[in-house]
Scaffold this motif. Structure first.
Motif, PDB file in Angstrom:
ATOM      1  N   LEU A   1      45.693  -2.390 118.126  1.00 39.44           N
ATOM      2  CA  LEU A   1      45.942  -2.888 116.467  1.00 39.44           C
ATOM      3  C   LEU A   1      45.079  -3.912 116.134  1.00 39.44           C
ATOM      4  N   ALA A   2      45.214  -5.010 117.232  1.00 42.77           N
ATOM      5  CA  ALA A   2      45.845  -6.526 117.245  1.00 42.77           C
ATOM      6  C   ALA A   2      45.124  -7.193 116.141  1.00 42.77           C
ATOM      7  N   LYS A   3      43.714  -6.892 116.163  1.00 43.06           N
ATOM      8  CA  LYS A   3      42.136  -7.882 115.135  1.00 43.06           C
ATOM      9  C   LYS A   3      42.919  -7.090 113.959  1.00 43.06           C
ATOM     10  N   LYS A   4      42.687  -5.694 113.789  1.00 48.62           N
ATOM     11  CA  LYS A   4      42.815  -4.865 113.018  1.00 48.62           C
ATOM     12  C   LYS A   4      44.176  -5.906 111.693  1.00 48.62           C
ATOM     13  N   VAL A   5      45.683  -5.633 112.419  1.00 49.81           N
ATOM     14  CA  VAL A   5      46.641  -6.202 112.385  1.00 49.81           C
ATOM     15  C   VAL A   5      46.517  -8.099 111.169  1.00 49.81           C
ATOM     16  N   ILE A   6      45.886  -8.884 112.176  1.00 48.31           N
ATOM     17  CA  ILE A   6      45.252  -9.883 112.024  1.00 48.31           C
ATOM     18  C   ILE A   6      44.900  -9.272 110.596  1.00 48.31           C
ATOM     19  N   GLY A   7      43.427  -9.055 110.706  1.00 46.66           N
ATOM     20  CA  GLY A   7      42.944  -9.148 109.799  1.00 46.66           C
ATOM     21  C   GLY A   7      43.434  -8.251 108.094  1.00 46.66           C
ATOM     22  N   CYS A   8      44.652  -7.345 108.234  1.00 49.54           N
ATOM     23  CA  CYS A   8      45.119  -6.735 107.122  1.00 49.54           C
ATOM     24  C   CYS A   8      46.391  -8.140 106.358  1.00 49.54           C
ATOM     25  N   GLY A   9      46.338  -8.521 107.409  1.00 49.97           N
ATOM     26  CA  GLY A   9      47.441 -10.069 107.193  1.00 49.97           C
ATOM     27  C   GLY A   9      46.575 -11.191 106.560  1.00 49.97           C
ATOM     28  N   ASN A  10      45.303 -11.169 106.868  1.00 51.07           N
ATOM     29  CA  ASN A  10      44.840 -12.098 106.000  1.00 51.07           C
ATOM     30  C   ASN A  10      44.306 -11.768 104.824  1.00 51.07           C
ATOM     31  N   ALA A  11      43.816 -10.200 104.554  1.00 51.66           N
ATOM     32  CA  ALA A  11      43.406  -9.795 103.051  1.00 51.66           C
ATOM     33  C   ALA A  11      44.761  -9.526 102.169  1.00 51.66           C
ATOM     34  N   SER A  12      44.501 -10.056 100.766  1.00 50.16           N
ATOM     35  CA  SER A  12      44.770  -9.296  99.739  1.00 50.16           C
ATOM     36  C   SER A  12      44.764  -7.704  99.831  1.00 50.16           C
ATOM     37  N   ALA A  13      45.445  -7.338  99.628  1.00 53.45           N
ATOM     38  CA  ALA A  13      45.547  -6.174  98.804  1.00 53.45           C
ATOM     39  C   ALA A  13      45.115  -6.385  97.266  1.00 53.45           C
ATOM     40  N   ARG A  14      45.267  -7.038  96.555  1.00 54.92           N
ATOM     41  CA  ARG A  14      45.296  -7.319  95.017  1.00 54.92           C
ATOM     42  C   ARG A  14      43.559  -7.582  95.589  1.00 54.92           C
ATOM     43  N   ARG A  15      42.916  -7.823  96.089  1.00 57.51           N
ATOM     44  CA  ARG A  15      41.696  -7.590  95.898  1.00 57.51           C
ATOM     45  C   ARG A  15      40.808  -6.500  97.027  1.00 57.51           C
ATOM     46  N   THR A  16      41.095  -6.201  98.100  1.00 57.47           N
ATOM     47  CA  THR A  16      40.497  -5.759  99.558  1.00 57.47           C
ATOM     48  C   THR A  16      41.236  -4.149  99.120  1.00 57.47           C
ATOM     49  N   ASP A  17      40.576  -3.469  99.907  1.00 62.64           N
ATOM     50  CA  ASP A  17      40.724  -2.223 100.486  1.00 62.64           C
ATOM     51  C   ASP A  17      41.300  -2.295 101.772  1.00 62.64           C
ATOM     52  N   LYS A  18      41.739  -2.433 102.133  1.00 68.38           N
ATOM     53  CA  LYS A  18      42.247  -3.295 104.147  1.00 68.38           C
ATOM     54  C   LYS A  18      42.362  -1.232 104.770  1.00 68.38           C
ATOM     55  N   PHE A  19      42.183   0.044 104.205  1.00 67.61           N
ATOM     56  CA  PHE A  19      41.928   0.931 104.804  1.00 67.61           C
ATOM     57  C   PHE A  19      40.597   0.695 105.202  1.00 67.61           C
ATOM     58  N   GLU A  20      40.125   0.898 104.403  1.00 68.16           N
ATOM     59  CA  GLU A  20      37.969   0.997 103.572  1.00 68.16           C
ATOM     60  C   GLU A  20      37.013  -0.651 105.345  1.00 68.16           C
ATOM     61  N   VAL A  21      38.433  -1.384 104.986  1.00 66.92           N
ATOM     62  CA  VAL A  21      37.646  -3.086 105.576  1.00 66.92           C
ATOM     63  C   VAL A  21      38.099  -2.779 106.774  1.00 66.92           C
ATOM     64  N   TYR A  22      39.397  -2.484 107.386  1.00 62.73           N
ATOM     65  CA  TYR A  22      39.649  -2.363 108.844  1.00 62.73           C
ATOM     66  C   TYR A  22      39.345  -1.047 109.221  1.00 62.73           C
ATOM     67  N   GLY A  23      38.848  -0.261 108.491  1.00 64.63           N
ATOM     68  CA  GLY A  23      38.982   1.234 109.449  1.00 64.63           C
ATOM     69  C   GLY A  23      39.699   2.237 109.562  1.00 64.63           C
TER      70      GLY A  23
END
Length: 126
Positions: free
Chosen positions: A28-50
């Protein structure tokens, strides 16, 4: 748990006093990095990163189905938050996917902004 007071997770943990620590494997490394670089304040991480949210049994924040282990936690001490951004947590429920044998975990290199996969786990689960 130590975390920057500049992120949304810090603000949310201060308000709700509970969290889930989801433990991914190296797959899950790519998704972990993506989540770490996005803010949940503005991003639905579940939706964006599957990723798939799963209801926790004790706390309100969700587990992540794709992670091999999850720890439901409550904050039990905030005395060091203001000075050190350090929350003391109590694990109130732990989950592990027993079908995953010897997961290759990820480790964050604090300050370096990078992750590296660790050695395969040697812990045994019953």
């Amino acid at each position: 748990m130590l975390m920057s007071n500049r992120n949304y997770s810090h603000e949310t943990l201060r308000k709700t006093k509970e969290c889930v620590i989801n433990i991914p494997d190296a797959g899950l490394a790519k998704k972990v990095i993506g989540c770490g670089n996005a803010s949940a304040r503005r991003t639905d991480k579940f939706e964006v990163y599957g990723l798939t949210p799963v209801a926790a049994s004790v706390v309100k924040p969700p587990l992540i189905q794709e992670c091999w282990a999850s720890l439901e936690c409550r904050v039990i001490d905030t005395r060091m938050v203001k000075r050190y951004n350090f929350f003391v947590l109590e694990v109130v429920q732990a989950w592990v996917d027993t079908a995953v044998k010897n997961p290759r975990t990820l480790h964050h290199m604090a300050g370096a902004g990078s992750w590296w996969p660790g050695a395969r786990s040697s812990c045994r689960r019953g």
